[in-house]
Design an enzyme around this catalytic site. Structure first.
Site, PDB file in Angstrom:
ATOM      1  CD  GLU A   1       0.954  -6.806  -2.905  1.00 13.62           C
ATOM      2  OE1 GLU A   1       0.976  -5.914  -2.019  1.00 13.62           O
ATOM      3  OE2 GLU A   1       0.524  -6.613  -4.049  1.00 13.62           O
TER       4      GLU A   1
ATOM      5  CD  GLU B   1      -3.363  -4.257  -2.308  1.00 12.69           C
ATOM      6  OE1 GLU B   1      -3.485  -3.046  -2.605  1.00 12.69           O
ATOM      7  OE2 GLU B   1      -2.434  -4.686  -1.600  1.00 12.69           O
TER       8      GLU B   1
END
Length: 677
Positions: free
Chosen positions: A410, A290
């Site tokens: 994810e 991220e």
């Protein structure tokens, strides 16, 4: 330690824990082999129908992916008995779930309609799971280094499906892997995860707090990561490690400290590349989790900084030699977003690298209002569904269709960070049913985010078995669902027939059961199109003495997938009582009377929105309010009152799943709160 585990761990540690690449000859590996019969059954101007038969002449195949190239650039229009896609002259067919296994000397067949222009020349060769189909087995001898096959990134990522995250453990930002509440990782945990059917494991690792001033990673911590990786490889997992929460801890400062951040980042990957360069090909590196940048000038600078990180990561790993020369590398978009602009930025980087062993990664936690249950997003409605399908379509079209595999590193729902009850059970199950199906359709490998709220780290039991059953089923097939998993009958009224809408999702309804016994069609229920109607007589019998709450549990069964549960519930409109308290502790006495809370609105007397997220009247479930059915209260949180004006009356409207609504008024005076129905 069993003999099997002992041998496996010795093999793993030979190439991982010591960092020494011993190329020890292993017995002959499984002998893959295939023969493909391709027939154009019919042809017309611009179109044709083809039948394909894949004969397995090698060892048993469990999950298959057939690839070929058309000399004339034909395209697939529709297919049956397989998922078939084409882009340019490349075509890919993957199993349909029910035909994933091809035993030795058995054949699986599929067909498709295609289009052609100019010529309809047959493919010259086919490959099954990366092995060219020659008509005879291909016997190979491997070594413990398991050198990857260059350019076979698609096959490796496909083999990683499905995946699981070891969340909130080695990625903890405290001094130890237990600092976020999970126990130390054990071999038994990884054995259990593998036994659940997962083929890959993502091991997020946060490194910053284990780096010295000269950026050297603590030897003990690196050895612990090696140990866990070794256990996972010994279990047969594909293993993905990364740089995790460092992304927001210090990498985010790159706009103002480019030199310092890059030096620290490069130092970590230099050490990891050296430590794992001779590890098996099943070990995968992900550059950063991220990625995000604070204080940048905007999208252009963000894209450039991320490109610089990904480029540096790739160069360091490739230059380190050993198996790193061809190891699968996974590169993220900014924020691991699936927005088209972010995908295009990463696609440009990957194209420029010219590296065939690269995969892209994004994350998906659902349409935000649904994912956290705010702004009235308590249903998995058409808007939430479109957000999912649009996201996966963009990812597929940008990467997969162009030969770049995608790892969805994810997934879950953001409300799960509190607990899995933030979203109503049936709506939650519908999300995961579509998620699994559409990921398969778009050839995206998925990795479930689990920070301990799903699979118990010591009990090895699933906290929500119904959710787990749906997730697992979605890996191979679709399941039928319905408009609701609840049928309400008001105790104050006579029981009447109730109707819900079935959503077969490509399956066929087969039966409605109570306690494993089929109910009688025509007497207990009727089916008209997609409308399932429970008769008044059946509901009267099932409701019994009509105590508040669930009186009976029915299951709707379909031709595939898991059954759909339907709770038969007796209720009356909830009753809320007057209360006093403080902004730090305020609860409304609530007689739920069998009903269940869906959402809550908050408005001032002038009609404007009150409380957090004042752009909507609907507040966030669990964050602003929460029901406690056991204690018989509805709690308003300090976070809610922090955004409420002093001495202003707020009208709350509680919406329940039966369709009932109840209004309640609260007034805050300093830290004191009073409430009245």
């Amino acid at each position: 330690m069993s003999g099997r585990r002992g041998v496996a761990l010795l093999a793993a540690f030979a190439v991982v824990a010591t960092g020494i690449g011993l190329a020890v000859a292993a017995p002959a590996a499984a002998a893959p082999g295939c023969r493909v019969d391709y027939e154009v059954a019919s042809q017309w101007q611009g179109g044709f129908t083809a039948n394909v038969a894949v004969a397995n002449v090698g060892d048993r195949v469990d999950g298959w992916r057939l690839t070929w190239e058309w000399p004339s650039g034909q395209q697939v229009a529709q297919a049956w008995n397989a998922t078939v896609t084409s882009s340019g002259g490349q075509a890919v067919a993957t199993d349909a779930g029910y035909n994933a296994v091809i035993e030795t000397n058995r054949t699986v067949s599929f067909g498709f309609n295609g289009t052609w222009t100019g010529a309809n020349t047959a493919p010259r060769s086919f490959s099954l799971n990366g092995v060219t189909c020659t008509g005879s087995p291909v016997t190979t001898t491997t070594t413990t280094t398991e050198n990857p096959v260059p350019g076979d990134a698609m096959a490796q990522v496909a083999a990683m499906q499905p995946g699981w995250n070891l969340g909130n453990t080695l990625d903890s930002t405290g001094a130890d892997e237990t600092s976020w509440g999970n126990p130390r990782v054990t071999e038994a945990l990884l054995d259990s995860v593998r036994a659940q059917g997962f083929n890959s494991i993502r091991i997020p690792v946060t490194w910053g707090q284990h780096q010295a001033a000269d950026h050297t990673v603590e030897a003990a911590y690196l050895n612990r990561v090696k140990e866990v990786v070794g256990w996972a490889l010994a279990d047969g997992f594909h293993v993905m490690i990364n740089i995790h929460h460092d992304s927001w801890q210090w990498i985010s400062a790159m706009p103002s400290d480019r030199t310092g951040v890059l030096a620290r980042y490069n130092a970590i990957w230099t050490q990891l590349a050296t430590a794992f360069k001779d590890a098996p090909a099943k070990l995968v590196f992900e550059s950063v989790n991220e990625p995000q940048f604070t204080g940048s000038s905007g999208d252009a600078q963000n894209a450039q900084l991320l490109h610089e990180l990904n480029s540096s990561f790739r160069d360091i790993v490739r230059r380190s030699g050993g198996n790193n020369a061809n190891r699968l590398l996974v590169l993220p978009t900014l924020h691991t977003s699936s927005e088209q602009a972010r995908l295009d930025e990463l696609a440009a980087s990957i194209s420029g690298f010219g590296d065939r062993n690269i995969a892209a990664t994004v994350h998906y936690y659902g349409y935000w209002p649904f994912s956290v249950n705010v702004a009235g997003g308590f249903r998995f409605d058409a808007t939430a569904q479109k957000d999912l399908t649009d996201s996966f379509d963009r990812v597929h079209d940008t990467f997969v269709a162009r030969g770049v595999p995608v790892v969805l590193g994810e997934y879950g729902l953001l409300g799960f960070d509190r607990h899995t009850g933030t979203i109503e059970q049936g709506e939650k199950l519908k999300f995961f049913e579509l998620f699994g199906h559409y990921a398969r359709a778009k050839q995206i490998t998925t990795m479930l985010w689990d920070n301990g709220q799903h699979l118990g780290r010591t009990s090895f039991a699933w906290s929500d078995p119904e959710l787990w059953a749906q997730i697992r089923s979605s890996w191979t097939t679709r399941s039928g669902t319905a408009s609701s998993d609840m049928v309400f009958s008001a105790k104050a009224n006579a029981i009447t027939a109730k109707t819900i809408t079935l959503q077969p999702n490509g399956t066929t309804f087969t039966a409605l059961r109570h306690n494993g016994v089929d109910l009688v069609r025509g007497t207990d229920y009727t089916i008209s199109g997609d409308q399932l109607t429970l008769t008044a007589a059946a509901l009267t019998r099932l409701s019994g003495s009509r105590v508040y709450g669930t009186n009976a549990v029915l299951t709707a069964h379909f031709s595939a997938g898991v059954p759909w549960r339907i709770d038969v519930i007796t209720h009356d409109v909830p009753v809320l009582s007057a209360a006093t308290g403080t902004t730090g502790a305020f609860s409304i006495p609530t007689a739920f009377r069998g009903d269940r809370l869906a959402t809550m609105e908050a408005r001032y007397a002038d009609g404007t929105n009150a409380g957090p997220h004042d752009w909507t009247s609907f507040k966030e479930f669990d964050r602003a309010f929460a029901p406690d059915y056991t204690s018989g209260v509805t709690t308003l949180t300090p976070e809610f009152f922090a955004e409420v004006r002093d001495n202003a009356q707020v009208t709350l409207t509680f919406h329940y799943w039966s369709g009932a609504t109840v209004t309640y008024r609260v007034t805050r005076s300093g830290s004191s709160v009073s409430g009245t129905p």
